[in-house]
Write a protein that holds these residues in place. Structure first.
Motif, mmCIF file in Angstrom:
data_model
loop_
_atom_site.group_PDB
_atom_site.id
_atom_site.type_symbol
_atom_site.label_atom_id
_atom_site.label_comp_id
_atom_site.label_asym_id
_atom_site.label_seq_id
_atom_site.Cartn_x
_atom_site.Cartn_y
_atom_site.Cartn_z
ATOM 1 N N ARG A 274 40.227 76.587 21.461
ATOM 2 C CA ARG A 274 41.459 75.798 21.447
ATOM 3 C C ARG A 274 42.530 76.386 22.372
ATOM 4 O O ARG A 274 43.556 75.746 22.607
ATOM 5 N N VAL A 275 42.305 77.613 22.901
ATOM 6 C CA VAL A 275 43.245 78.189 23.862
ATOM 7 C C VAL A 275 42.635 78.283 25.256
ATOM 8 O O VAL A 275 43.252 78.821 26.177
ATOM 9 N N ALA A 276 41.428 77.737 25.409
ATOM 10 C CA ALA A 276 40.687 77.911 26.666
ATOM 11 C C ALA A 276 41.362 77.258 27.860
ATOM 12 O O ALA A 276 41.134 77.651 29.003
ATOM 13 N N PRO B 249 49.792 89.023 29.376
ATOM 14 C CA PRO B 249 50.033 88.352 30.656
ATOM 15 C C PRO B 249 50.996 89.111 31.558
ATOM 16 O O PRO B 249 50.918 89.009 32.786
ATOM 17 N N SER B 250 51.902 89.889 30.965
ATOM 18 C CA SER B 250 52.906 90.603 31.758
ATOM 19 C C SER B 250 52.424 91.948 32.280
ATOM 20 O O SER B 250 53.140 92.617 33.022
ATOM 21 N N SER C 182 47.691 78.380 29.983
ATOM 22 C CA SER C 182 49.081 77.926 29.927
ATOM 23 C C SER C 182 49.832 78.466 31.130
ATOM 24 O O SER C 182 49.524 79.544 31.641
ATOM 25 N N ASP C 183 50.840 77.707 31.592
ATOM 26 C CA ASP C 183 51.660 78.153 32.710
ATOM 27 C C ASP C 183 52.648 79.241 32.293
ATOM 28 O O ASP C 183 53.208 79.935 33.141
ATOM 29 N N ALA D 167 43.945 87.653 29.975
ATOM 30 C CA ALA D 167 45.334 87.572 29.508
ATOM 31 C C ALA D 167 46.204 86.833 30.515
ATOM 32 O O ALA D 167 47.011 85.963 30.151
ATOM 33 N N ARG D 168 46.014 87.153 31.773
ATOM 34 C CA ARG D 168 46.809 86.516 32.830
ATOM 35 C C ARG D 168 46.466 85.032 32.968
ATOM 36 O O ARG D 168 47.356 84.175 33.079
#
Length: 293
Positions: free
Chosen positions: A129-131, A199-200, A134-135, A180-181
């Motif tokens: 469901r997260v595949a 991501p960071s 996201s921007d 993560a990115r």
């Protein structure tokens, strides 16, 4: 939190700062409510293990929303668990759910929980469901093992590239960082060394877990520990999204140390790990002798 250049090994001193101790003004709601959509007809035990671990980590309330048999088993083990919908501060989704066999009702419920935008642990049967990615970063921690991360990466890349679990095992740090990115979530990649990437660019490790921890249900216990930590620290996550990395590393450290207590050098079962969690938290919160003055 500061972003290390390389991989930083998480330790007890750091973990202590992420265990929220209740005060006299707290009640069960202010201490954090964890919502759980876990377990299934085939794997009801995952719900029991997650609820047990969450309760023993110090969450104010667990709301379990799942199939009837799993609910019955959860209540038999932990009668204080609430099995009706209501407000929560964080979610634990997917443990004990099979993405290939879950029905539309379960899928809609998972998506609805994710849409709330609360701090969320996504495991096993909710990972797909997260595949889509996201921007912008999302307050989500995914907890895959190598095969599950390979499936996520391949889903992201479509049919243009196939990544194997073996490739991820050969370079887990690179793949955790890349996932993560690309997905916009914090990744807790399970393995002999647990790797956490955001991501960071925050990158943390937790090492030295006993190899006896490679047993059925141990990941469900980790999910419960992490879910409870997210619920009790929801305000800190809102103020600093990178808090997710610290909380994920703290959960992995508590999990590893609880396994060490449960094992004592020999075999263990997942429920043994959950039962050892309070002893680990007591030890983390204890003030060292040399600092008491």
């Amino acid at each position: 939190m500061a972003k290390p250049r390389g991989w930083l090994e998480w330790n007890a001193e750091q973990a202590r700062n992420w265990i929220r101790v209740p005060g006299p003004a707290d009640d069960k709601y202010t201490r954090g409510v964890l919502g759980m959509r876990t377990g299934s007809k085939d794997y009801p035990g995952a719900a029991v293990l997650g609820a047990e671990a969450a309760a023993r980590t110090g969450v104010g309330m667990v709301r379990y929303l799942g199939p009837g048999r799993a609910s019955d088993l959860v209540l038999q083990r932990r009668p204080e668990v609430v099995t009706v919908a209501g407000r929560v501060q964080a979610w634990l989704l997917g443990s004990g759910i099979n993405a290939d066999t879950r029905g539309e009702t379960v899928t809609r419920a998972l998506d609805a929980a994710l849409a709330e935008g609360l701090p969320t642990v996504v495991d096993a049967g909710a990972l797909d469901r997260v595949a889509g990615g996201s921007d912008s970063p999302r307050p989500i921690v995914i907890t895959p093992h190598y095969r599950e991360l390979a499936a996520l990466v391949n889903g992201r890349n479509g049919t243009t590239k196939t990544v194997t679990a073996g490739q991820i095992a050969a370079d887990p740090g690179e793949w955790a960082t890349r996932a993560a990115r690309n997905l916009g979530v914090t990744v807790l990649l399970k393995g002999s060394v647990t790797r956490i990437a955001t991501p960071s660019g925050v990158r943390l490790t937790v090492s030295n877990a006993t190899a006896w921890l490679a047993t059925a249900g141990s990941g469900d216990v980790l999910g419960g520990i992490l879910g409870a930590l997210l619920a009790t620290n929801a305000g800190r996550i809102e103020a600093d999204p990178d808090a997710l990395a610290a909380l994920a590393a703290t959960a992995a450290l508590v999990h590893a140390r609880a396994a060490g207590i449960a094992s004592a050098g020999g075999p263990l079962a997942a429920l043994d790990v959950a039962e050892a969690v309070p002893a680990v938290i007591r030890a983390l919160l204890a003030v060292p002798t040399e600092r008491k003055h």
